[in-house]
Design a protein around this motif. Structure first.
Motif: not given
Ligand code: G
Ligand code: G
Ligand code: MN
Ligand code: NA
Length: 249
Positions: A169-182
């Motif tokens: 139902d839900v996916i949680k995008i891992d922190q390793s992607f979020v920390s590399r944004l921008g």
């Protein structure tokens, strides 16, 4: 194994563990859910990170009891606090047990929490097996109305296979992607592709490990509107979580 022995004693003693709660907020800053995170403050040899003692509990047959304890605590807290949703991490070992669904349903019954307000987080890292019991549990839990989330999304080997096979139902995008944004070339495009894919499949998407306002804004630009991370709030004790008074939609 010293940790194994201490863990066994702590489980028998009964009052040695804590559950902390980390807020998950929507774009307006309203509480969307809280994630329950297990702690062992009284560990005899000093603090032990959850990754470590949970792995020991998995290897030594204690995870079922410990996991059930967390679930009961978290559901009772969610009901007491009228949380919109409570998210609880579940080990692949628990999912293999033929008793798991019955145990979860008993906790919901005892605490009065409606199944729609419980979300079970499965991690993509610890290979979910495709055994009959795992399938049966996920099917039955979902049929009962419990939500299923895939944690650490896109860090494992077979993300699309899991989404397809396990009726997520839900996916949680891992922190390793979020920390590399921008910052790291191409990350924004990859995350956008994951978010678009998730939405196209009708999934809810949560970004994990959001630490800066710039990351939050980048995520909004990409179309992801539900956030978890130190920017929004750290994991908090029950009392601190209650005191923080997160606004509810
Ligand atoms: O906040 P943090 O350091 O607690 O969590 C570390 C890791 O431990 C995370 O991967 C998280 O999913 C896992 N974890 C935390 N609590 C639980 C739990 O109750 N059960 C399981 N299986 N994993 C947990
Ligand atoms: O694997 P799982 O997603 O369940 O683990 C959640 C873990 O991430 C917990 O250890 C929690 O304390 C940690 N965490 C939550 N938000 C942040 C964050 O913004 N930054 C970092 N570095 N860790 C976070
Ligand atoms: Mn998690
Ligand atoms: Na995660």
């Amino acid at each position: 194994h010293e940790i194994e022995r201490d863990l066994r004693l702590a489980l028998a003693a009964g009052d040695q563990f804590d559950v902390h709660y980390q807020p998950i907020l929507d774009r307006d800053g309203s509480l969307f859910a809280a994630e329950a995170l297990l702690r062992w403050p009284g560990a005899p040899g000093g603090p032990v990170p959850p990754e470590l003692f949970i792995a020991v509990a998995e290897e030594s047959g204690m995870i079922e009891e410990l996991g059930l304890w967390v679930l009961r605590e978290a559901c009772a807290f969610a009901q007491q606090m009228a949380l919109p949703k409570i998210s609880v991490n579940v080990s692949a070992v628990q999912l293999r047990s033929v008793r798991f669904t019955a145990d979860v349903l008993a906790v919901l019954e005892d605490t009065g929490l409606p199944p729609e307000r419980l979300e079970l987080e499965l991690t993509e890292r610890c290979a979910l097996d495709s055994g009959a019991a795992t399938h049966r549990n996920l099917k039955d839990l979902r049929a009962a109305g419990v939500m299923i989330a895939l944690d650490d999304f896109a860090t494992g080997h077979s993300l699309l296979q899991y989404v397809r096979d396990f009726d997520i139902d839900v996916i949680k995008i891992d922190q390793s992607f979020v920390s590399r944004l921008g910052s790291v070339d191409g990350t924004d495009q990859v995350v956008r592709a994951l978010v678009d894919l998730g939405h196209a499949m009708g999934l809810e998407i949560i970004a994990e490990g959001v630490e800066t306002e710039a990351q939050r804004e980048a995520l909004i630009g990409i179309g992801c509107h539900i956030f978890q991370g130190y920017l929004l709030g750290r994991p908090l004790s029950r009392e601190a979580f209650r005191g923080a008074g997160f606004p509810q939609a």
